[in-house]
Design an enzyme around this catalytic site. Sequence first.
Site, PDB file in Angstrom:
ATOM      1  N   TYR A  62       0.846  -1.202   0.000  1.00  0.00           N
ATOM      2  CA  TYR A  62       0.000   0.000   0.000  1.00  0.00           C
ATOM      3  C   TYR A  62       0.872   1.240   0.000  1.00  0.00           C
ATOM      4  O   TYR A  62       2.044   1.205   0.396  1.00  0.00           O
ATOM      5  CB  TYR A  62      -0.973   0.014   1.186  1.00  0.00           C
ATOM      6  CG  TYR A  62      -0.332   0.292   2.530  1.00  0.00           C
ATOM      7  CD1 TYR A  62       0.100  -0.750   3.339  1.00  0.00           C
ATOM      8  CD2 TYR A  62      -0.160   1.607   2.982  1.00  0.00           C
ATOM      9  CE1 TYR A  62       0.683  -0.503   4.572  1.00  0.00           C
ATOM     10  CE2 TYR A  62       0.424   1.864   4.214  1.00  0.00           C
ATOM     11  CZ  TYR A  62       0.854   0.813   5.006  1.00  0.00           C
ATOM     12  OH  TYR A  62       1.434   1.064   6.224  1.00  0.00           O
ATOM     13  N   CYS A  63       0.291   2.344  -0.484  1.00  0.00           N
ATOM     14  CA  CYS A  63       0.938   3.654  -0.436  1.00  0.00           C
ATOM     15  C   CYS A  63      -0.164   4.700  -0.322  1.00  0.00           C
ATOM     16  O   CYS A  63      -1.308   4.364  -0.027  1.00  0.00           O
ATOM     17  CB  CYS A  63       1.830   3.876  -1.662  1.00  0.00           C
ATOM     18  SG  CYS A  63       0.942   3.853  -3.230  1.00  0.00           S
ATOM     19  N   THR A  64       0.152   5.967  -0.550  1.00  0.00           N
ATOM     20  CA  THR A  64      -0.830   7.027  -0.315  1.00  0.00           C
ATOM     21  C   THR A  64      -2.039   6.932  -1.235  1.00  0.00           C
ATOM     22  O   THR A  64      -3.175   6.920  -0.780  1.00  0.00           O
ATOM     23  CB  THR A  64      -0.171   8.411  -0.507  1.00  0.00           C
ATOM     24  OG1 THR A  64       1.080   8.412   0.178  1.00  0.00           O
ATOM     25  CG2 THR A  64      -1.064   9.519   0.005  1.00  0.00           C
ATOM     26  N   GLY A  99      -1.852   4.864  -4.322  1.00  0.00           N
ATOM     27  CA  GLY A  99      -1.781   3.665  -5.155  1.00  0.00           C
ATOM     28  C   GLY A  99      -0.712   3.676  -6.232  1.00  0.00           C
ATOM     29  O   GLY A  99      -0.352   2.639  -6.774  1.00  0.00           O
ATOM     30  N   ILE A 110      -4.161   4.497   0.676  1.00  0.00           N
ATOM     31  CA  ILE A 110      -4.709   4.797   2.001  1.00  0.00           C
ATOM     32  C   ILE A 110      -5.897   5.749   1.889  1.00  0.00           C
ATOM     33  O   ILE A 110      -6.889   5.625   2.605  1.00  0.00           O
ATOM     34  CB  ILE A 110      -3.620   5.454   2.882  1.00  0.00           C
ATOM     35  CG1 ILE A 110      -2.419   4.522   3.027  1.00  0.00           C
ATOM     36  CG2 ILE A 110      -4.171   5.833   4.242  1.00  0.00           C
ATOM     37  CD1 ILE A 110      -1.132   5.244   3.436  1.00  0.00           C
TER      38      ILE A 110
END
Length: 322
Positions: free
Chosen positions: A177-179, A181, A206
């Site tokens: 996951y990241c901020t 995508g 997220i």
Amino acid sequence: MNKPYSILLYYCYAQIDNAEEYRDEHHLLCLNLNLLGRIIVSDEGLNGTVSGLKEDCEKYMAALKADPRFAKTDFKIDESDEHAFTKLHVRYKSEIVHSGLRHIDPNKRTGVHLTPQEFKALKDQEDVVVLDVRSDYEHSVGRFKNAVTLDIENFREFPDKVNELKEKYKDKKVLTYCTGGIKCEKASAFLLDQGFENVYQLHGGIIKYGMEAGGEDFEGKCYVFDNRVAVDVNKVNPTVVSECYVCGTKDDRMVNCANPVCNLHVPICEKCGWEMEGACSDACKEHPEKRAYDGTGYYQKEMNGYNPLKGFNRKKKTDVHI
Ligand SMILES: [Zn+2]
Ligand SMILES: [Zn+2]
């Protein structure tokens, strides 16, 4: 949901021919719609975060969706009382996120996209490892419970960390996951290249998880790249993970050090904020250029009559008629 402005976060991996020329076109589109923010145009796609009046943002999204190259762009939309940026930058770069993985095309192969609900259902299963692919300054303010985090200052260091991950997690289901995508598209593709077999990614990152799955089990705040600095994600079981830079108590109030030369961006609690007059250290407190602290720790940048159109014209050195 009645605030007048929208904040958009989006990306699209898509081949753009003559991307440097397209940059100009895209810049004009943003100027016409009075958007502010940061957009990267590259041969491999678009990456942006902008703010503008809700109706202008609608027009912008419609314009992108109408372009077959960007039809599949997934927008994360937040609302705001005002612009979240003070300037407009539309830049050409060789990658839409600096990763050193230019050769990887997520449109050919990448990790399985999970919706926020699917991610939520999978993340606590036994054979699963949740991997945060963001940098130190991001996961230090907030991350998923039990996530594996990486000690990296920039995403371009990610490939170097994969050997370590391989030893421990190669046979697990890896959920990245990241901020928003965008990093996961390449990170998960790279993991597949490196021999991981079960790789998944949180689609929309997220931000979308907060909007669609209530943000459950996301601890702390999500670092963002606009004036808001960090946003709340978890409406189910929120916690604080960061500590006041001065006294060490749990606190997630992000401020910029009042010394403009330092400008360190750290959590400082309300009490220390006043005691230190907004400074991160005694030296910064005594600095001759220290700015006046008003309790927010946020200092409006001097705009000097900034006009986005002037910037564009200067760059073009030709007449632009809008
Ligand atoms: Zn404190
Ligand atoms: Zn400082």
